[in-house]
Write an enzyme that holds these catalytic residues in place. Structure first.
Site, PDB file in Angstrom:
ATOM      1  N   ASP A 350      -9.965   7.961   7.189  1.00 44.23           N
ATOM      2  CA  ASP A 350      -8.566   6.956   7.128  1.00 44.23           C
ATOM      3  C   ASP A 350      -8.506   7.048   8.644  1.00 44.23           C
ATOM      4  O   ASP A 350      -8.170   5.635   8.786  1.00 44.23           O
ATOM      5  CB  ASP A 350      -7.398   6.904   6.239  1.00 44.23           C
ATOM      6  N   TYR A 431      -3.443   2.274  -0.185  1.00 41.94           N
ATOM      7  CA  TYR A 431      -2.342   3.266  -0.538  1.00 41.94           C
ATOM      8  C   TYR A 431      -1.920   3.424   1.029  1.00 41.94           C
ATOM      9  O   TYR A 431      -1.613   2.766   1.938  1.00 41.94           O
ATOM     10  CB  TYR A 431      -3.797   4.193  -0.094  1.00 41.94           C
TER      11      TYR A 431
END
Lengths: 743, 743
Positions: A350, A431
């Site tokens: 990420d 998320y």
């Protein structure tokens, strides 16, 4: 990055001609590439070069300590500039350092930034830069199978505004036999008020060969629908047209997929729940300019970067440095599947998307108390400085249980447990991570990560067993995945000459001088020092009976302990050497200025040739009275179930480590707080109740101060360095006083 | 136990003639036996019999379910009476049941209560009943070595009021070669305002043979001082008189050992920290008479027993029973030492001392918020009913982090995380346990235990290495020990026909249809059912990659997961078969009415012949669609360090398990709360902020309502059934309305 920024621009600018021109759209900052939305980009010029990032380069620790602890001058500062070169057949990223700053200084030079990357150079190939060409290619495929999507999914993914379907491709790229592949799945687009696209996979997917920069050479090489693999479009079409073929269907949007309130009202929920108030104002100090914080006996500095968000530096406790640096290194979400090649090929690193870039405004009163102190964050990418207002919060919290209590026959003693929390939250596509650093009166620091937001779910195929996860809604499976969140923790215990002790409780059977010749079954406490990095890869004990401490053999020692997860998958095919930091719970290495970070944001672009390979940190260096750096992983193994609909809840997805002093002070430091009581009594009658000077607030508090002004939410402010630049955008007012105190 | 109690007394009374006569002194309720204080007892008559307990016997589950779920009558109720028989050469405890209640019923019978104890009878031998004779014996030894204690410790332990030393004996008794032994250590008595005796071990200890009930046959068989073992008093005295002998010293009392505020004031600590307020009053309902509680979609009943404190029964969620019973079974604190025979022989099974008996009043505003609802508890022992006012609290708490959040390009959604907590705290001698049951909006129940209070510390001998723990103060070692806290969790998922699934994430390397012939390294999800109790002993996975679920194969399923400790020590010499519940993290067994509890409060009196041997539960019964009962352990491995001075802090000593729904509902139930917001925005401008009907309180709240009345602390109320009984004591006013709602 204020000093000399304009001159810096002049230094870096020649690198990126022709001028970079990519508009940052919100959706593009998310990792899922719904290509419908990619097509909305204003200026698709992948053959241009682009500045991905300009920020201050962290100085070498050796230089910083000379300044902090000796009488040396502050170290020269450099900028780190990350440039993406697109005007070549083999596009790449190159890291630069520019300095010393300010650029006005005649000795300022531009040089490749290589020494902190153990690949040997700050260079990373990009194999899929042509995202716009790729979208056109993929929509072409969508159009060529419009008859199929219409029949199977009652819609099309052609790039038209009337589409009810879109596509998303797996990450990272698949490297096989010198070629580059990816899987693309058709998704239903959300029909309602919620952006819940993640919940409508169709089970229809295709694998493309996208090697090279010439779209004419790209091709579809395989298909899959409803759990069945087809090695050509012909085979797929002939199956569709065979008699036994059944149409599986696709999920239907609705309230079940939306985060808004739904379901029967809860008893008494119309009343307000308890809410914390802060009767006397903040009990901590924040210097917004210096990014310096003081709470009780702790002090620290904050930094913020586009790649990794918030880090803490130079944490001192009772006047002594205990932590030189602590912060996120990388956040991995690794999916897996036997039946679904899209999810079997899917894993996110990420920091590529920018944990800092995706650290958005916090909602006062919900993400943090209304009385919290909020700080803005900023970063520079493309030609724009981006400011995220109120994206870090700092507050004290009554944890709801005491830190200490003891009842005796003559008195009872109880102490409040007030924690100080520094929080940020990053939304990486589906998320939302919430990152907390919690400081306690006992001298401990708890580091916690939580996950909420949408799961990225897979299609529940008719032939599917339970081996890939649960069947959680119509046509929907909760695709299993591992979250591994890697942190660096550079402890300095009474200086940098530190060692690592492994302390274990071990069952033992022995005869003792006092045991009358009989063997006794009991346990013993065994302490061993790690000799070198060869012993530096560690797992928490299954019974938590082992702890690790960083000590100065000549002084005193805090310790780190905890118990969290590492990646289940061994030698991940799709991420290769990019995630060598995800194989154990905890690592101990010797600090080197050339090894400042365990990961690199663009490692996933070429997983087997990572720019930082964490394994190379383990080259046998001594861990005996050296400058020890720990890396540890938090995380969750996630097999989504219906509880994850619509969103995963933080209560079920959280992971912590505790860093606590061990024999560091002479006693428990929480004894120093006045917010404790001792009630003396004799036979049920209180003789006196000691409050140690604390005066209970008895005045009225206006609960309207606990009311957040939800209308004040801003989201993001960004503005170009050059308003006339083709990429210039201005949202919000950068001159607004509310935006002071950028981190 | 109100109905027919007097008649019950008449039924049980003949058992205990001559009349029981032991005064319950506060100090005696503590497990450490400082014998100075034992001597203060009013009526030392160990040859008498005594009622240890009268309480309602829990009905068989089969009978209870017939009543709850079918149209059967309520089951007959019985009393459990525990009687200690002292008027015999071989004293013992016998369990009785009396019923059906009320006793007036002609069919009422008194019968041994044997069927729930897998020893075959509710009978336990007592080998050290003569505590007063023992004290006289031990003080005699103290007097006989007064010259030694004066020289080595500058004091005496003779039973005189001028003593500055006392003794404490190890637990349990040591059984060797048909004889009974114990170690007794001399301790310094606290000199200051704090009852901190636990911190002054002297390192001078002796082993006595106390076999039988004739004190004339008791003897000292060994000595130890400063880490050196002597097999006779002669050897010890000759060492003392030898030239090289050195006096080790003993710790000196002071502020460091007291829980009161000490140390430099903390910055800004003179201000009040944040405090929770409850603007609209309680949002839950408590029926004090029925001991019934409702919060949001949960309901449950509370019970309370002298042995085990608070249990929860018949927990329903959204109208369906999910838990038949959950509660503590036993709390073990097992010490160990190579150099110190006292601590090597020391292990506590705390239900013996009575977790319920030791559940004292909570301090409002410190142990629980001032706005909490407080309940009283009571139990009956000796001839007295004891009431502990406000010893259970129930309250909602804002956890300080949201339960859900998600940021999108068009809106952000965040939901408050409000938990409902039911709490009690038991002080077992030096240690204070805090037991929490936390209910969440996501349908999960978190069960937490924390430990605070004084450590029971050992002497730091001159020859001591680090293998027994840390050197934490002058002459003081933090003696290592394991806490293992055993719970029963009787889940009923859609009825009692349940099975247990083991779900594991496993690394795998496979070739798939879609993998182009190449092996892929990834993970798979493997689910297997436990066939029988032969597979029922389970440990949490070292990487947390395994979870266990209780399911009804024909319906839906919550699951239990967690990750805590079991006992390091294997086959403990000193506790033998008494702690067979402490060997694993988790156990699954089939429910039997004859196996209601994993432990027995007096198991430690004869560790190798336990009244309940948990191993016997594992006799191969099926776990396939049967009534499954789980037992699990929480706990901490504790190697005390200076942070434990003066008290261990809850923040460092806590352990939890999470019981959460898994595919039980169609989605996340927390969506039902109105205490969430959705803020819609476009380019930094809020278009609207949804609050779903929640109205932010804006009125003034009087913070004086957050002020606990510390003067109202009562501690304990107890009164005799028979005021004229020699044991009669009356403290407090049992008729006081404040004492309504006994649990």
């Amino acid at each position: 990055m204020e000093v000399g920024a304009e001159l810096l621009w002049n230094a870096v600018k020649p690198l990126i001609l022709p001028a970079a021109v990519q508009v940052v759209k919100s959706i593009q900052r998310h990792r899922r590439k719904i290509f419908l939305r990619v097509l909305q980009m204003k200026k698709p010029l992948p053959w241009d070069n682009k500045i991905l990032l300009v920020e201050l380069l962290q100085p070498n620790k050796s230089d910083a300590l000379s300044y902090l602890d000796s009488d040396f001058d502050a170290p020269d500062r450099y900028a780190r500039a990350v440039v993406r070169f697109g005007a070549t057949l083999e596009p790449y990223i190159q890291e630069y350092q520019v300095g010393p700053l300010p650029v006005a200084n005649r000795s300022t030079a531009l040089a490749p930034l290589d020494h902190i990357y153990n690949k040997g150079k700050g260079y990373q190939r990009i194999y899929d830069l042509d995202s716009e060409e790729l979208a056109i290619f993929l929509y072409g495929i969508g159009a060529s199978i419009a008859d199929i999507t219409q029949r199977l999914l009652n819609g099309t993914a052609t790039g038209s505004e009337n589409d009810t379907l879109a596509g998303a491709s797996s990450t990272p790229l698949i490297f096989e036999d010198d070629k580059v592949f990816q899987w693309t799945q058709i998704y239903g687009l959300s029909a309602g008020a919620c952006l819940d696209d993640y919940l409508f996979p169709s089970g229809l997917m295709f694998k493309t060969d996208i090697t090279g920069r010439d779209p004419a050479k790209w091709s579809v090489v395989a298909w899959q629908y409803n759990g069945i693999f087809y090695n050509s479009e012909g085979a797929f079409r002939s199956a569709i047209n065979s008699s036994g073929f059944s149409v599986a269907g696709i999920g239907v949007d609705g309230d079940w997929a939306c985060t808004d309130r739904s379901g029967d009202p809860l008893p008494h929920d119309e009343l307000n729940p308890p809410v914390p108030v802060q009767p006397d104002g903040a009990r901590f100090a924040v210097d917004e300019h210096e990014k310096y914080v003081e709470w009780m006996d702790f002090t620290f500095y904050l930094s913020f970067s586009k790649d990794l968000g918030m880090h803490l530096h130079d944490i001192t406790y009772k006047g002594e440095r205990i932590v030189y640096e602590v912060g996120l290194q990388e956040a991995l979400a690794h999916y897996a599947s036997a039946s679904d090649p899209f999810f079997a090929s899917n894993a996110y690193l990420d920091s590529e998307y920018g944990i800092g870039q995706l650290t958005f405004q916090l909602v006062s009163g919900f993400d943090c108390p209304a009385y919290a102190t909020y700080l803005n964050t900023s970063y520079y990418t493309g030609e724009s400085t981006h400011i995220h207002p109120s994206s870090i919060c700092l507050f004290e919290h009554d944890t709801g249980y005491p830190i200490q209590r003891h009842t005796t026959p003559l008195y009872v003693s109880v102490t409040k447990n007030i924690a100080f929390i520094v929080r940020s939250s990053a939304t990486v596509g589906n998320y939302d991570y919430m990152f907390d650093y919690e400081f306690y009166l006992d001298g401990s620091i708890h580091i916690t990560v939580r996950a909420s937001g949408y799961i990225e779910s897979s299609f529940w195929a008719s032939n599917q067993g339970g081996e890939d996860g649960f069947h959680i809604h119509d046509h929907l499976a909760g695709s299993m995945h591992d979250h591994v969140i890697n942190y660096k923790l550079d402890l300095d215990v009474a200086g940098t000459a530190n060692s690592v002790v492994r302390s274990a409780l071990i069952p033992t059977t022995q005869v003792y001088p006092w045991s009358n010749g009989k063997p006794i079954n009991q346990m013993k406490f065994e302490r061993t020092f790690l000799a070198s990095e060869d012993e530096g890869k560690l797992n928490w004990d299954a019974n938590n009976a082992v702890m690790y401490s960083v000590v100065n053999k000549d002084a005193v020692n805090p310790y780190a302990t905890g118990n969290r997860n590492y990646l289940v998958i061994e030698n991940s095919t799709i991420l290769g050497n990019s995630v060598n930091w995800a194989t154990h719970h905890l690592y101990a290495v010797q600090h080197k200025d050339s090894e400042p970070k365990s990961a690199y944001p663009y490692n996933g672009f070429d997983p087997n040739a990572p720019v930082v390979d964490f394994n190379k940190f383990f080259d046998g260096d001594s861990l005996d009275q050296e400058d020890i750096v720990l890396y540890f992983n938090l995380g969750m193994h996630h097999i989504p179930d219906t509880s994850d609909l619509p969103n995963t809840v933080f209560t079920s997805a959280q992971s912590s480590i505790v860093l606590a002093p061990q024999n560091y002070l002479l006693g428990d430091p929480s004894r120093a707080t006045i917010h404790q009581t001792r009630i003396n009594f004799i036979n049920g009658t209180v003789t006196n109740a000691l409050t140690f000077g604390a005066k209970q607030p008895t005045c009225a508090v206006d609960l309207s101060v606990t009311a957040p002004d939800l209308k004040s939410f801003v989201g993001e402010v960004y503005f170009s360095k050059y308003p006339n630049h083709p990429d210039a955008q201005m949202i919000g007012n950068p001159g607004d006083g509310a935006l002071a105190g950028l981190v």
